[in-house]
Scaffold this motif. Structure first.
Motif, PDB file in Angstrom:
ATOM      1  N   SER A 149       0.825  -1.211   0.000  1.00 59.95           N
ATOM      2  CA  SER A 149       0.000   0.000   0.000  1.00 59.95           C
ATOM      3  C   SER A 149       0.860   1.262   0.000  1.00 59.95           C
ATOM      4  O   SER A 149       0.337   2.370   0.107  1.00 59.95           O
ATOM      5  CB  SER A 149      -0.954   0.001   1.200  1.00 59.95           C
ATOM      6  OG  SER A 149      -0.239  -0.132   2.417  1.00 59.95           O
ATOM      7  N   CYS A 234      -2.987   3.391   5.364  1.00 59.19           N
ATOM      8  CA  CYS A 234      -2.694   3.714   3.966  1.00 59.19           C
ATOM      9  C   CYS A 234      -3.521   2.807   3.056  1.00 59.19           C
ATOM     10  O   CYS A 234      -3.464   1.581   3.177  1.00 59.19           O
ATOM     11  CB  CYS A 234      -1.208   3.510   3.673  1.00 59.19           C
ATOM     12  SG  CYS A 234      -0.106   4.495   4.711  1.00 59.19           S
ATOM     13  N   CYS A 236      -4.821   2.014  -1.038  1.00 56.90           N
ATOM     14  CA  CYS A 236      -4.647   2.323  -2.460  1.00 56.90           C
ATOM     15  C   CYS A 236      -5.257   1.225  -3.323  1.00 56.90           C
ATOM     16  O   CYS A 236      -5.643   0.159  -2.833  1.00 56.90           O
ATOM     17  CB  CYS A 236      -3.179   2.542  -2.800  1.00 56.90           C
ATOM     18  SG  CYS A 236      -2.184   1.060  -2.910  1.00 56.90           S
ATOM     19  N   ASP A 237      -5.314   1.490  -4.609  1.00 59.85           N
ATOM     20  CA  ASP A 237      -5.939   0.615  -5.596  1.00 59.85           C
ATOM     21  C   ASP A 237      -5.217  -0.734  -5.682  1.00 59.85           C
ATOM     22  O   ASP A 237      -3.993  -0.802  -5.627  1.00 59.85           O
ATOM     23  CB  ASP A 237      -5.910   1.336  -6.953  1.00 59.85           C
ATOM     24  CG  ASP A 237      -6.433   0.468  -8.073  1.00 59.85           C
ATOM     25  OD1 ASP A 237      -5.609  -0.048  -8.842  1.00 59.85           O
ATOM     26  OD2 ASP A 237      -7.659   0.302  -8.144  1.00 59.85           O
ATOM     27  N   ARG A 241      -1.186  -1.796  -6.177  1.00 59.39           N
ATOM     28  CA  ARG A 241      -0.482  -2.648  -5.213  1.00 59.39           C
ATOM     29  C   ARG A 241       0.252  -3.777  -5.939  1.00 59.39           C
ATOM     30  O   ARG A 241       1.408  -4.090  -5.625  1.00 59.39           O
ATOM     31  CB  ARG A 241      -1.465  -3.238  -4.201  1.00 59.39           C
ATOM     32  CG  ARG A 241      -2.037  -2.244  -3.205  1.00 59.39           C
ATOM     33  CD  ARG A 241      -3.104  -2.905  -2.341  1.00 59.39           C
ATOM     34  NE  ARG A 241      -2.543  -3.990  -1.540  1.00 59.39           N
ATOM     35  CZ  ARG A 241      -3.278  -4.957  -0.978  1.00 59.39           C
ATOM     36  NH1 ARG A 241      -4.596  -4.987  -1.162  1.00 59.39           N
ATOM     37  NH2 ARG A 241      -2.702  -5.895  -0.260  1.00 59.39           N
ATOM     38  N   ASN A 311      -4.969   8.252   1.346  1.00 58.17           N
ATOM     39  CA  ASN A 311      -4.922   7.533   0.081  1.00 58.17           C
ATOM     40  C   ASN A 311      -3.470   7.535  -0.389  1.00 58.17           C
ATOM     41  O   ASN A 311      -2.888   8.595  -0.615  1.00 58.17           O
ATOM     42  CB  ASN A 311      -5.827   8.220  -0.950  1.00 58.17           C
ATOM     43  CG  ASN A 311      -5.943   7.409  -2.228  1.00 58.17           C
ATOM     44  OD1 ASN A 311      -4.947   6.932  -2.761  1.00 58.17           O
ATOM     45  ND2 ASN A 311      -7.161   7.253  -2.725  1.00 58.17           N
ATOM     46  N   SER A 312      -2.898   6.357  -0.514  1.00 57.89           N
ATOM     47  CA  SER A 312      -1.479   6.254  -0.855  1.00 57.89           C
ATOM     48  C   SER A 312      -1.250   5.848  -2.308  1.00 57.89           C
ATOM     49  O   SER A 312      -0.182   5.370  -2.667  1.00 57.89           O
ATOM     50  CB  SER A 312      -0.786   5.256   0.078  1.00 57.89           C
ATOM     51  OG  SER A 312      -1.468   4.015   0.082  1.00 57.89           O
ATOM     52  N   SER A 313      -2.261   6.064  -3.152  1.00 56.56           N
ATOM     53  CA  SER A 313      -2.085   5.761  -4.579  1.00 56.56           C
ATOM     54  C   SER A 313      -1.061   6.707  -5.194  1.00 56.56           C
ATOM     55  O   SER A 313      -0.183   6.295  -5.948  1.00 56.56           O
ATOM     56  CB  SER A 313      -3.425   5.877  -5.313  1.00 56.56           C
ATOM     57  OG  SER A 313      -4.338   4.920  -4.820  1.00 56.56           O
ATOM     58  N   ASN A 314      -1.181   7.989  -4.870  1.00 57.68           N
ATOM     59  CA  ASN A 314      -0.213   8.993  -5.309  1.00 57.68           C
ATOM     60  C   ASN A 314       0.722   9.271  -4.133  1.00 57.68           C
ATOM     61  O   ASN A 314       0.334   9.912  -3.154  1.00 57.68           O
ATOM     62  CB  ASN A 314      -0.932  10.268  -5.748  1.00 57.68           C
ATOM     63  CG  ASN A 314       0.019  11.312  -6.306  1.00 57.68           C
ATOM     64  OD1 ASN A 314       1.073  11.576  -5.739  1.00 57.68           O
ATOM     65  ND2 ASN A 314      -0.364  11.916  -7.429  1.00 57.68           N
TER      66      ASN A 314
END
Length: 327
Positions: A149, A234, A236-237, A241, A311-314
């Motif tokens: 994540s 955290c 994310c998508d 991942r 959100n830890s995608s970015n």
């Protein structure tokens, strides 16, 4: 100048050179941070003298002294080329005995300013052990979340963060040993000690880990501090991942993959294991990762209380959000 001091005073010196005079094997197992190994006795000599000392102390001392003189004759010129006469030199051996004393006297006679550690590395380790029984006056912020994540990437990007996986040379899971051998327990604790003893910030980000990271164990006071820290989840998508795992863990050798699968075999069905290995053999790595997520997401213990969600995608945006928690 030649003096002997305890470790607390030893810490106050800004040495031009810190010398560990123990054998190379002792040094590589663990040593005080920034020490260089100018051994009094090499590995074979150290073993020989230790065995001889039990039978004939006088001969052992004489032979040991001759070895030290031989080795120092080689070290001195190397030292002189880099460190001028008058440089401040710290010296220690295993217990503050004859090896460090012999080297200290030689260098002091040459004109170096020598400070010898009383009790040697053993005294230092006693100090470190005592340190890890005390409360840590640091406010920890603990990053939690499922595998991949982005926790490790975020920790690595932050200045005020303790990167346990880097110090342990392990990613923290059954598949975590991907960078080679881990340091010894003592070497791991030594790194933690020097990181924590003069930590310059009020807060410290840290990744949620079990107390065991591969073969290494976190000191209890640090682990308890992590348990009591504010928790940041955290998220994310799933596809992101998967890509993160493929980036960090591939390529992976077949024998390494199967060895790691064996570690989780008691906790998965034979059918699951067979399909996982089949996907690996057919190079269906994304399917492998999805299956492993299915396993790890179930066993990951989500904190009962979460203080913040990000959100830890970015990762850049996530980092900004984390830094805002410092203010």
């Amino acid at each position: 100048m030649y003096k002997e001091v305890n470790f607390e005073d030893f810490l106050t010196y800004n040495f031009d050179l810190l010398i560990d005079v123990r054998s190379p094997k002792e040094y590589h197992h663990a040593h005080i941070k920034n020490a260089q190994n100018y051994y009094a006795l090499n590995d074979a000599e150290f073993q020989e003298i230790g065995t001889l000392y039990k039978k004939n102390k006088g001969l052992a001392k004489a032979k040991g002294a001759s070895y030290i003189c031989k080795n120092m004759s080689e070290h001195i010129l190397k030292l002189y080329q880099t460190y001028k006469i008058g440089s401040l030199v710290g010296i220690y051996c295993a217990r503050g005995g004859k090896r460090s004393k012999a080297v200290a006297l030689i260098l002091a006679e040459l004109g170096y300013r020598v400070v010898r550690l009383e009790g040697g590395y053993k005294a230092y380790r006693s100090y470190v052990s005592a340190f890890f029984t005390k409360n840590l006056n640091i406010e920890f912020l603990c990053l939690c979340g499922n595998t991949a994540s982005g926790k490790s990437d975020l920790i690595q990007s932050l200045d005020n963060a303790l990167n346990l996986e880097k110090l342990a040379n392990h990613q923290g899971s059954s598949f975590g040993k991907i960078y080679g051998e881990q340091p010894s327990q003592k070497a791991f604790e030594d790194e933690l000690f020097f990181f924590l003893k003069d930590y310059p910030f009020q807060t410290c980000f840290i990744e949620a880990e079990s107390r065991q990271i591969g073969n290494l164990t976190l000191p209890l006071n640090l682990y308890n501090s992590m348990q009591n820290a504010k928790k940041i989840w955290c998220e994310c998508d799933m596809n992101l991942r998967i890509q993160r795992v493929l980036k960090h863990y591939t390529p992976m050798k077949k024998d390494v993959f199967y060895k790691n699968v064996e570690k989780i075999s008691p906790y998965i069905s034979k059918k699951f294991k067979s399909k996982l290995c089949e996907n690996f053999e057919n190079n269906l790595l994304e399917q492998c990762v999805k299956m492993l997520f299915e396993y790890y997401d179930k066993v990951y213990k989500k904190p009962t209380k979460i203080d913040y969600f990000i959100n830890s995608s970015n990762l850049e945006e996530a980092k900004k959000n984390l830094m805002s928690l410092n203010s």
